[in-house]
Design a protein around this motif. Structure first.
Motif, PDB file in Angstrom:
ATOM      1  N   SER A  34     -16.985  48.847 -49.572  1.00 32.98           N
ATOM      2  CA  SER A  34     -15.991  49.743 -50.178  1.00 32.98           C
ATOM      3  C   SER A  34     -16.648  50.782 -51.086  1.00 32.98           C
ATOM      4  O   SER A  34     -16.196  51.925 -51.162  1.00 32.98           O
ATOM      5  N   VAL A  35     -17.719  50.390 -51.773  1.00 30.98           N
ATOM      6  CA  VAL A  35     -18.398  51.327 -52.670  1.00 30.98           C
ATOM      7  C   VAL A  35     -19.157  52.385 -51.855  1.00 30.98           C
ATOM      8  O   VAL A  35     -19.146  53.568 -52.177  1.00 30.98           O
ATOM      9  N   GLU A  46     -18.378  53.329 -48.849  1.00 24.21           N
ATOM     10  CA  GLU A  46     -17.362  54.173 -48.235  1.00 24.21           C
ATOM     11  C   GLU A  46     -16.880  55.249 -49.224  1.00 24.21           C
ATOM     12  O   GLU A  46     -16.700  56.410 -48.856  1.00 24.21           O
ATOM     13  N   ALA A  47     -16.710  54.840 -50.479  1.00 19.24           N
ATOM     14  CA  ALA A  47     -16.274  55.800 -51.495  1.00 19.24           C
ATOM     15  C   ALA A  47     -17.300  56.919 -51.651  1.00 19.24           C
ATOM     16  O   ALA A  47     -16.949  58.101 -51.708  1.00 19.24           O
ATOM     17  N   ALA A  48     -18.582  56.538 -51.698  1.00 17.38           N
ATOM     18  CA  ALA A  48     -19.633  57.553 -51.837  1.00 17.38           C
ATOM     19  C   ALA A  48     -19.604  58.512 -50.651  1.00 17.38           C
ATOM     20  O   ALA A  48     -19.696  59.726 -50.803  1.00 17.38           O
ATOM     21  N   LYS A  49     -19.413  57.942 -49.448  1.00 15.19           N
ATOM     22  CA  LYS A  49     -19.312  58.764 -48.247  1.00 15.19           C
ATOM     23  C   LYS A  49     -18.139  59.730 -48.347  1.00 15.19           C
ATOM     24  O   LYS A  49     -18.254  60.908 -48.006  1.00 15.19           O
ATOM     25  N   ALA A  50     -17.011  59.206 -48.804  1.00 14.36           N
ATOM     26  CA  ALA A  50     -15.795  60.020 -48.867  1.00 14.36           C
ATOM     27  C   ALA A  50     -15.975  61.202 -49.811  1.00 14.36           C
ATOM     28  O   ALA A  50     -15.277  62.201 -49.697  1.00 14.36           O
ATOM     29  N   VAL A 103     -26.355  54.558 -54.795  1.00  8.10           N
ATOM     30  CA  VAL A 103     -25.524  53.356 -54.726  1.00  8.10           C
ATOM     31  C   VAL A 103     -26.314  52.117 -54.298  1.00  8.10           C
ATOM     32  O   VAL A 103     -26.373  51.128 -55.026  1.00  8.10           O
TER      33      VAL A 103
END
Lengths: 290, 418
Positions: free
Chosen positions: A185-186, A188-192, A204
């Motif tokens: 999830s972390v 994915e957030a960075a990717k987003a 990260v």
């Protein structure tokens, strides 16, 4: 009784010998370059440690102990142990041993951490490296000590080479594990937010796997130390050679002094590096909260 | 979906091309070994279960198409496993769609190269996650400033901007803390601040309040409402919370088993559910909050101009057997209510104005039925419906309010109409 049939015969030994000859004839220049590189790193470290005045070394060890364990007496204890090694007359030899350990660990990290990262990010690479690591850890070290000798000649370089092979697996494994443990999830957030894979790694994945990597560094260091006696058999000067000589001459007292010096060094190095790892872990834990 | 705008007045149904921010066309997502094989065969039209049984592939999204307008809150609803989270991730290509096109500002992002995609993610969109997805090793301010850091903004500048946003979400004073020491609600505020910091045009919210307890959820929804009113973002909002969806959403897309079953305003979903599933899904909606005056208003009986003489007025009332009339001025602006009884007592007056009762209790077509309750209780006459300029549009009768609160099954509805 049924005997194993002699016609089932894999001539692996011949193949390996042939392979060795081929490597030696075709790649001697390559091994010379690698050997020179290793020697360069090692000699710089060794010269620096031997140049340092002994009180400075004691002070550094004391401060490191104090800083990593957060207790002044722990630092004092560490410095005291080093003093005992010196009192046996092994100061210079222990510095040489320390130089081999530091050089091996540095080279292990330089090679091992990127390998661990590659393993974590690519299933294929992991499936290739994993059995190699298993082999590196279970293969009796004498088996690769001899080829190392053939490639690099007698002395410190094959010692460092053999130590790297023996000590590198933990840091590779734990870097891999650490990065895989970073929550999806972390990432994915960075990717987003538009982070590319390099940024994700440095922003990260690496910070969050630091505690695991530190444990890997600690284990790698300890394994490098364990290799010291064996490495002395191929001519690396240091505490290990002292043990070897004492055994050959049946000098129990001398062997005990040298052996105890190795134990004390092990304690110093282990306490300091494992406290560093624990510090990293606590730091992250306090951030993440309960 | 024709006639959207007439029902609901907020121009949702009118789509000018330049107003379309996100356009999803025939997007499919199939997880499994050989998704193309499923797509190329006839099996793709069968159900999710059948596809799984016959090919071992999981159908997550089936032929999804919709358009989202500028400034709109587009809600994607459905039970867990309906594909709504997959859908919102596809819009940023956090999950790659198997086929179909996703247009943002008219450009197909499925054709984007890595760098174009990263640019889109840093400059145009921002996302808030159900499980927050905060960076545990970064302080609140560094979390909020992350998007700006990726853009390459200097530390000083991005911290200044982050501080502004942190203040806006009510976390002033927490800048230097790590997310781990914050409560769930506060952590999601950090998540929202992080998304707002880059001032994105499109906000993607993936069940942002799903993990929070009901009281906090309600409060955060209110805050989101305020934020939307202030910044006018285009929002794609995934949720399974019906009340949140009806409160925040301009339009709702209801998903089941990877398909969109119906897209419409909250009202449309309730008043014209496409099938039994939609009806059951919205049955818990609080009707009074969702329905608006526009769905229950009717033509006023008698409308009089201010210059009408009392005699004329009485005649007109008598002609329609009405006991009251609304009075408007030359421009159609609503002035007040005329009671037949009062009028007959003052029939000598110059105009109807003298006998008119001034009424301030009016409503607009967008007023919720809930807000009409006190108005209806205070007056025995219908409630006038006016537009923004005060012009009389229609009226709401008390009986219509009661009627709208009765939930009918399909058969009963048919009976009621005939």
């Amino acid at each position: 009784m049924l005997e194993f049939p002699s016609f089932i015969n894999i001539p692996l030994a011949e193949w390996v010998d042939a392979g060795m000859r081929w490597l030696l004839t075709n790649f001697s220049a390559f091994f010379d370059t690698v050997g020179e590189g290793i020697l360069g790193v090692l000699l710089n470290i060794e010269n620096f440690l031997l140049w340092l005045p002994w009180p400075a070394v004691l002070l550094i060890i004391g401060l490191l102990g104090w800083w990593t364990m957060r207790r002044w007496w722990a630092g004092l204890l560490m410095a005291g142990m080093m003093l005992i090694i010196g009192s046996f007359g092994y100061w210079d030899l222990s510095m040489m041993t320390l130089a081999i350990i530091i050089a091996s660990v540095i080279l292990s990290l330089v090679l091992g951490i990127p390998l661990g990262i590659a393993m974590a990010q690519n299933k294929f690479i992991e499936s290739v490296i994993r059995p190699v690591l298993d082999a590196m850890q279970t293969m009796p070290s004498f088996v690769y000590l001899i080829p190392a000798l053939m490639f690099f000649g007698l002395g410190k370089v094959p010692a460092v080479f053999a130590t790297i092979i023996y000590a590198m697996p933990p840091v590779i494994r734990l870097t891999n594990v650490g990065i895989r443990q970073v929550p999806e999830s972390v990432i994915e957030a960075a990717k987003a937010f538009g982070a590319n894979s390099r940024r994700i790694l440095f922003d990260v994945q690496l910070p969050l796997s630091m505690p695991s990597i530190m444990v890997g560094i600690n284990q790698t260091t300890m394994m490098a130390l364990a290799m010291v006696v064996i490495a002395s058999m191929i001519g690396a000067k240091g505490l290990g050679l002292e043990v070897l000589l004492a055994i050959n001459r049946i000098e129990v007292g001398r062997g005990f002094e040298a052996g105890l010096s190795i134990v004390l060094m092990a304690i110093i190095i282990d306490r300091i590096t494992s406290s560093m790892a624990a510090q990293q872990q606590n730091k992250l834990k306090s951030m993440v909260g309960s | 979906m024709s006639g959207n705008d007439s029902i609901n007045g907020n121009k949702v149904g009118q789509m000018r091309p330049e107003d379309i921010v996100v356009e999803v066309n025939n997007v499919w997502k199939i997880f499994g070994k050989d998704p193309q094989q499923v797509l190329n065969s006839d099996i793709k039209s069968s159900s999710k279960e059948e596809i799984l049984e016959k090919t071992g592939c999981v159908l997550a999204m089936k032929d999804i198409s919709f358009k989202v307008n500028r400034g709109e809150v587009f809600v994607i609803m459905g039970l867990s496993g309906s594909g709504k989270s997959t859908l919102i991730r596809c819009i940023l290509r956090l999950i790659e769609p198997t086929t179909g096109s996703i247009l943002i500002h008219g450009k197909d992002i499925c054709q984007f190269k890595r760098r174009q995609l990263d640019y889109l993610r840093t400059h145009t969109t921002a996302m808030v996650f159900q499980h927050f997805g905060l960076f545990p090793h970064r302080t609140v301010i560094d979390n909020v400033a992350y998007g700006l850091q990726i853009r390459g903004m200097s530390r000083k500048k991005r911290h200044a901007r982050a501080e502004e946003v942190i203040k806006k979400v009510g976390l002033k004073g927490w800048e230097k803390y790590y997310p781990g020491s914050l409560s769930g609600g506060m952590q999601q505020r950090v998540g929202i601040a992080r998304a707002l910091a880059t001032d994105p045009e499109i906000l993607l919210l993936d069940e942002p309040f799903g993990g929070l307890d009901p009281l906090i959820r309600r409060q955060m929804q209110d805050e989101l409402f305020d934020i939307q009113a202030e910044f006018k973002k285009t929002i794609l909002f995934v949720t399974h919370d019906l009340h949140g969806a009806t409160r925040l959403g301009n339009r709702i897309a209801l998903m089941r088993n990877g398909e969109i079953i119906q897209i419409g305003t909250p009202q449309e979903l309730i008043t014209e559910p496409k099938d039994e599933y939609v009806r059951r899904f919205v049955q818990d909606a609080i009707l009074a909050k969702v329905l608006t005056a526009s769905s229950i208003m009717s033509q006023p009986g008698v409308t009089l101009y201010e210059w009408h003489k009392p005699d004329q007025a009485l005649q007109m009332l008598a002609a329609k057997e009405a006991d009251h009339a609304f009075v408007v001025d030359r421009s159609g602006k609503f002035l007040g209510l005329l009671n037949a009884q009062n009028l007959s007592e003052q029939r000598r007056g110059q105009s109807v104005i003298g006998a008119m009762e001034k009424i301030t209790n009016t409503c607009t077509p967008e007023s919720s039925v809930e807000s009409l309750f006190p108005l209806a209780a205070a007056s025995k006459h219908p409630i006038p419906v006016v537009d923004e300029d005060g012009k009389l549009l229609e009226q709401v009768e008390t009986s219509a309010i009661f009627n709208s609160m009765i939930r009918r099954t399909e058969e009963e509805k048919g009976a009621g109409v005939s």
